[in-house]
Design an enzyme around this catalytic site. Sequence first.
Site: not given
Length: 735
Positions: A41, A125
């Site tokens: 990210h 996730e």
Amino acid sequence: MQVIVARGSGFCYGVKRAVQLAENAISTSDKPIYSLGPLVHNQQMVEFLRQKGLEPRDSIDELSGGRVVIRAHGVSPLVFFEAERRGLEVIDATCPRVKKGQKLASSLANRGYPVLIVGSLSHPEVQALIGWANGQAIIIENQRETDNLPHLEKAAIIAQTTESIDVFAAVVEQIRRKVDYLLVYNTICEATWRRQKAARELARRVEAMVVVGGHQSSNTTQLARICLQAGVPTYHVESAQELRGQWFKGLNRVGVTAGASTPEWIIEEVVTRMSELNQENIFEAGGEHQGSAGLAAEPVSACSPPTSCDDSLVGEPEKQASSNDTVDNEEKGEGAAQEQLENQDQMEAQLAEGVKEIRRGEIVTGTVVQINENEVLVDVGGKSEGIIPLSELSARGQVSPREVVQVGDSIAVYVLKVENEEGHPILSKKRADREVAWEKLEEAFKNQTRLEAPVIEVVKGGLLVDVGIKGFVPASLVERGYVEDLNSYLGKKLRLKVIEVDRRKNKAVLSQKAVLEEEFAERRKETWDSLAEGQIRHGVVRRLTNFGAFIDIGAVDGLLHVSEMSWGRVEHPSDLLHEGQEVDVKVLEVDRERGRISLGMKYLQPNPWDTAEERYPVGSIVNGKVLRTASFGAFVEVEPGIEGLVHISQLADFHVAKTEDVVSVGDVVSVKVLSVDSKAQRMSLSLREAGRALPEKATEEREAAMNTPANHNTNEGGVRLGELFGDLFEQNSGH
């Protein structure tokens, strides 16, 4: 102004590992390589990897060939299935911590526990965890969402690895009131909460915080929120270009932290830029700058070189403020979750109906369904059962199939051929075992773990053992000592450690001696640690010497001196003991500095002196054996452990010049007990007094003594003074 960088800032282990795997894949293959979603990210890092050759793709549906990197966040198990179906080569860079959480979610779901996940529904996730929990997980983003949770008899709760420990603790506290039996697993990454604690403590010590990382990064956003809650102005930036000079005007100390997806070079750029802004006294035009944390811009001052924050002690978790998410966002989240579940249901149905595709050179798992004379049939999920020819069943050669496998066994097999003329895959258990064996050996060598393997052949210089392949045990490494006959080990199992492994050279060298040495050292330490004077120990006679015996009492040898073996006299240790004999001994003395132990064996039997006065009253006549002679008398053993002195004056009724004139070593004589002292372990005896008690024997002894040349005067016809005044000498002798 001092700039302090918080400990633990930047790449975590999982992200660093994913980047390294991706870079290795790029450099070792000409195939196109993709990441399923941005690998990290952080836009700068994503662009950096794109220039190297890693192309991000949003969905597996966009890929039809090449290699795909699974990012650290992980994916649903159905994605792995789809990648295999599409012929993609998968490079699984799932963070080990995330992988552990996935396995936990799967296990809990399979055991019937509703799985509650504290985290963001939109985070990749969490999306992966939903798949591992069989699509039945309940996502809780904040404490407020626990209000809608129904009462449950049992449940298990886990967390997104980058979740705030504060949020997790608060949610768990609320859920405990709604679940009768709750299993709590704190799956938050240790590096995450350490980074959060360090950031929190640093924020309490400075006047402003700069949080570096992607605006879409969950863990970076959490860091910004934690710093903001500490009560200091907080600025969330992705790069140095977003910094504004007016933020730092009039400040003395500013803290910097960074998310797990932020590379070191970006942190350095930010710190350097902060210094430049202040040193050059540059003021941003245009008034205020709104940071992503929602704070107005602050004025400027001069920057000093950055220092490192060495904070390791951090306060208790603080209560997390409630989220301000809107109802619309919640509805979108619920809709996305529902859509995800529906997609997974469809894919699971397809999986159930589909046929497993196998490829040549793969190792797959199957179930033994039939055993024939020359082959074994295995169900590997294909159109037809696979065939293992007898020659491919075992590394031991031609053996009976039933000696190797049984119907119902789950085994790993290597695909030699996808199908033969009749459509059956041709498989090899031997080759699969070989691959697994090499991996097992390499792992055992790396971790120095122990293996157990049977001896299958005796060869020149050692033994061959079956460890999935043929491993070699040199003769010198079979035992701690020398081995004369290696044939005695054939068919036996050895406990081994790998001391050398080289797959390219087909070489695996193992040692049982290494295991035995370790166990010997462990037993030795255990013995020394527990050893104390007065203990009774069981041991084995290892070696005999003239002065005693060495007894093994647990990998430690103690000395049993010949004088400590028996209450009686022992001429040589071999009179009582032999090598290999098991005995009980008492620990007499322990000298740890010199590594010496003194042992006794006679103390395990009653001391005969304790009752000697009762058993040998003064005046009694007993038989004994002459043990040794001296100038002052003879020592007579009346029983093993008890011997008394016959003073030279008590040997005969006549004058005795030498003890040996009357008795010799080994003679059995009758003696009279004159006195007994049990405490001093002394006994006085008299041969003369015993002779008076036995007149015939005394007369014979007197006559025999008188007839010896030593008892005749050299003057012809002379008479000895002893004969004339014997009684007078006797009275003055003191006995």
